[in-house]
Motif scaffolding. Sequence first.
Motif, mmCIF file in Angstrom:
data_model
loop_
_atom_site.group_PDB
_atom_site.id
_atom_site.type_symbol
_atom_site.label_atom_id
_atom_site.label_comp_id
_atom_site.label_asym_id
_atom_site.label_seq_id
_atom_site.Cartn_x
_atom_site.Cartn_y
_atom_site.Cartn_z
ATOM 1 N N THR A 1 1.136 -1.245 -0.066
ATOM 2 C CA THR A 1 -0.133 0.094 -0.063
ATOM 3 C C THR A 1 0.727 1.453 0.401
ATOM 4 O OG1 THR A 1 -1.714 1.334 1.511
ATOM 5 C CG2 THR A 1 -0.254 -0.318 2.370
ATOM 6 N N ASP A 2 -0.069 2.440 -0.134
ATOM 7 C CA ASP A 2 0.970 3.320 0.087
ATOM 8 C C ASP A 2 0.596 4.796 1.229
ATOM 9 O OD1 ASP A 2 -1.302 4.787 -0.491
ATOM 10 O OD2 ASP A 2 -1.195 5.997 -1.612
ATOM 11 N N PHE A 3 0.565 3.574 1.863
ATOM 12 C CA PHE A 3 -0.042 3.903 3.821
ATOM 13 C C PHE A 3 2.095 4.327 4.080
ATOM 14 C CE2 PHE A 3 0.278 4.211 7.860
ATOM 15 C CZ PHE A 3 -0.838 4.400 8.409
ATOM 16 N N GLY A 4 1.984 5.092 4.288
ATOM 17 C CA GLY A 4 3.387 6.044 5.294
ATOM 18 C C GLY A 4 3.465 6.469 4.469
ATOM 19 N N VAL A 5 3.464 6.556 3.215
ATOM 20 C CA VAL A 5 4.388 7.137 1.994
ATOM 21 C C VAL A 5 3.933 9.225 2.053
ATOM 22 C CG1 VAL A 5 4.756 7.833 -0.514
ATOM 23 C CG2 VAL A 5 4.553 5.727 0.768
ATOM 24 N N SER A 6 5.512 9.816 2.533
ATOM 25 C CA SER A 6 4.643 11.198 2.494
ATOM 26 C C SER A 6 4.354 11.885 1.494
ATOM 27 C CB SER A 6 5.757 11.551 3.759
ATOM 28 O OG SER A 6 6.783 11.799 2.845
ATOM 29 N N ASP A 7 4.049 12.951 1.969
ATOM 30 C CA ASP A 7 3.613 14.089 1.016
ATOM 31 C C ASP A 7 5.066 14.561 0.106
ATOM 32 O OD1 ASP A 7 0.850 13.891 0.499
ATOM 33 O OD2 ASP A 7 0.923 16.115 1.901
ATOM 34 N N GLU A 8 6.232 14.043 1.202
ATOM 35 C CA GLU A 8 7.631 15.025 0.530
ATOM 36 C C GLU A 8 8.254 13.686 -0.518
ATOM 37 O OE1 GLU A 8 6.330 15.109 3.949
ATOM 38 O OE2 GLU A 8 6.433 17.343 4.335
ATOM 39 N N VAL A 9 7.932 12.675 -0.176
ATOM 40 C CA VAL A 9 8.079 11.111 -1.018
ATOM 41 C C VAL A 9 7.441 11.843 -2.655
ATOM 42 C CG1 VAL A 9 7.914 9.175 -1.310
ATOM 43 C CG2 VAL A 9 8.885 9.880 0.473
ATOM 44 N N PHE A 10 5.683 11.659 -2.376
ATOM 45 C CA PHE A 10 5.708 11.723 -3.557
ATOM 46 C C PHE A 10 5.859 13.718 -4.680
ATOM 47 C CE2 PHE A 10 2.387 9.403 -1.567
ATOM 48 C CZ PHE A 10 2.093 8.396 -3.545
ATOM 49 N N ASN A 11 6.842 14.307 -3.690
ATOM 50 C CA ASN A 11 6.656 15.935 -4.176
ATOM 51 C C ASN A 11 8.098 15.444 -5.169
ATOM 52 O OD1 ASN A 11 4.320 17.131 -3.570
ATOM 53 N ND2 ASN A 11 5.604 17.689 -1.830
ATOM 54 N N SER A 12 8.904 14.184 -4.185
ATOM 55 C CA SER A 12 10.323 14.246 -5.044
ATOM 56 C C SER A 12 9.932 13.364 -5.969
ATOM 57 C CB SER A 12 11.499 13.637 -4.257
ATOM 58 O OG SER A 12 11.443 14.190 -2.740
ATOM 59 N N ILE A 13 8.649 12.421 -6.503
ATOM 60 C CA ILE A 13 8.435 10.949 -7.691
ATOM 61 C C ILE A 13 8.094 12.150 -8.294
ATOM 62 C CG2 ILE A 13 7.285 9.705 -8.254
ATOM 63 C CD1 ILE A 13 7.122 8.620 -5.319
ATOM 64 N N GLU A 14 7.823 13.427 -8.169
ATOM 65 C CA GLU A 14 7.229 13.778 -9.865
ATOM 66 C C GLU A 14 7.891 15.717 -9.875
ATOM 67 O OE1 GLU A 14 3.654 17.771 -10.612
ATOM 68 O OE2 GLU A 14 3.269 17.040 -8.159
ATOM 69 N N GLN A 15 9.050 15.678 -8.605
ATOM 70 C CA GLN A 15 9.917 16.410 -8.590
ATOM 71 C C GLN A 15 11.099 16.223 -10.417
ATOM 72 O OE1 GLN A 15 11.569 18.290 -5.675
ATOM 73 N NE2 GLN A 15 9.302 19.310 -4.987
ATOM 74 N N GLU A 16 11.622 14.849 -9.739
ATOM 75 C CA GLU A 16 12.683 13.751 -10.326
ATOM 76 C C GLU A 16 12.136 13.172 -12.052
ATOM 77 O OE1 GLU A 16 14.607 11.514 -7.802
ATOM 78 O OE2 GLU A 16 14.578 12.829 -6.315
ATOM 79 N N ARG A 17 10.685 13.342 -12.232
ATOM 80 C CA ARG A 17 9.824 13.106 -12.909
ATOM 81 C C ARG A 17 9.819 11.450 -13.428
ATOM 82 N NH1 ARG A 17 10.753 17.514 -17.916
ATOM 83 N NH2 ARG A 17 9.695 19.416 -16.881
ATOM 84 N N LEU A 18 10.301 11.011 -12.133
ATOM 85 C CA LEU A 18 10.522 9.147 -11.917
ATOM 86 C C LEU A 18 9.799 8.167 -12.843
ATOM 87 C CD1 LEU A 18 11.826 8.930 -8.651
ATOM 88 C CD2 LEU A 18 13.225 9.163 -10.475
ATOM 89 N N CYS A 19 8.203 9.095 -12.394
ATOM 90 C CA CYS A 19 7.467 8.455 -12.873
ATOM 91 C C CYS A 19 6.137 8.915 -13.888
ATOM 92 C CB CYS A 19 6.599 7.459 -11.575
ATOM 93 S SG CYS A 19 6.997 6.330 -10.666
ATOM 94 N N ASP A 20 4.921 8.842 -14.665
ATOM 95 C CA ASP A 20 3.837 9.899 -14.640
ATOM 96 C C ASP A 20 2.816 9.054 -14.318
ATOM 97 O OD1 ASP A 20 5.062 10.003 -17.489
ATOM 98 O OD2 ASP A 20 5.454 8.101 -18.409
ATOM 99 N N ILE A 21 2.849 7.684 -13.518
ATOM 100 C CA ILE A 21 1.445 7.282 -13.056
ATOM 101 C C ILE A 21 1.512 6.474 -11.602
ATOM 102 C CG2 ILE A 21 1.449 5.609 -14.182
ATOM 103 C CD1 ILE A 21 -1.895 6.421 -14.369
ATOM 104 N N THR A 22 0.797 6.653 -10.791
ATOM 105 C CA THR A 22 1.040 5.676 -9.393
ATOM 106 C C THR A 22 -0.043 5.368 -9.312
ATOM 107 O OG1 THR A 22 1.408 7.801 -8.369
ATOM 108 C CG2 THR A 22 3.609 7.183 -9.018
ATOM 109 N N PHE A 23 0.599 4.264 -8.171
ATOM 110 C CA PHE A 23 -0.506 4.013 -7.560
ATOM 111 C C PHE A 23 -0.445 3.384 -6.134
ATOM 112 C CE2 PHE A 23 -0.905 2.798 -12.560
ATOM 113 C CZ PHE A 23 -1.904 3.113 -12.908
#
Length: 312
Positions: A238-260
């Motif tokens: 699950t994505d439980f325990g994944v912070s907004d900061e991690v999601f922001n880093s994923i977006e800023q580094e353009r690691l993915c187009d879509i996540t689940f």
Amino acid sequence: MSVLSKLISFAATPFPMSMLRAGKDIPVLLPFYHLVSDRKHPFHFNYEYPSVKRFKEDLDFLLKNFEPISLEELLKGRDLKNKFHLSFDDGLRECHEVVAPILKEKGVPASFFVNPAFVDNSDIFHRYKAAVLNAIFQKQGVQSELQRTYADLLSLDQMAEDIGLNWDEYLEKESPYMSLDQLKELQEDGFSIGAHSWDHPEFWLLDEERQLDEVRESMEWVVANLNPSVRAFAFPFTDFGVSDEVFNSIEQERLCDITFGTAGVKNEPLANHFQRVPMERGGVKSARQLLKTEYFSYQLKRIMNRHIAKRA
């Protein structure tokens, strides 16, 4: 199935699917499985996977009530009402041998999320190791309560060594995972391949940097080896325990187009992040039963304003 789930399932039974999924903000349906098999799989302690017959019936129910879409169509996000996108986790070889032929026959697109550490049968997910050990102990008449988190990996390996179980020999004999060549075949057949972390840890046990490393390294492998048109990542468990900061880093580094994530039918406030529905639940005998229960529960939560996914 818990008592509450049974009550909700019973209450949902008389309602038609069209009524249960009514509402302008109903999220797109994203069911997912791990495997489909008619044999007693070595990893069966982890979930109640469907037989081939039940899986075909599940697909027929989905196709009767929803329209299948590709990962590309999901990412575009246009007119997703009454649509579904199917996915499979962990990269088990039944996905290539059993699942893909059925999907091709019925014309259903799907995504397969894999852990690079296990592709080509290089290693085994820690919970699958626990399942194999449990099966051995059961045959020996030994009762065991194995710990199954990522933090227990070393103890599971030590236990295997103590009973003379060699994981490399087991992998060579059983070959539970798909090979890179098989993944490429799936991709050539029109299916999408995404990442599921490097080696399937519980993300809530990791600090933020380790979480990001799991996303980075697994996505880099998928891009380098398969170069998918959509770079997709499905959080393990699950994505439980994944912070907004991690999601922001994923977006800023353009690691993915879509996540689940895997919170079921829930609205998701983050852009290009979606919640999937686990289809392998104890005591559930069909997609009809499971999804009616899921949508009935969603409508109840909506009344109480608890229908939006949270990660803490």
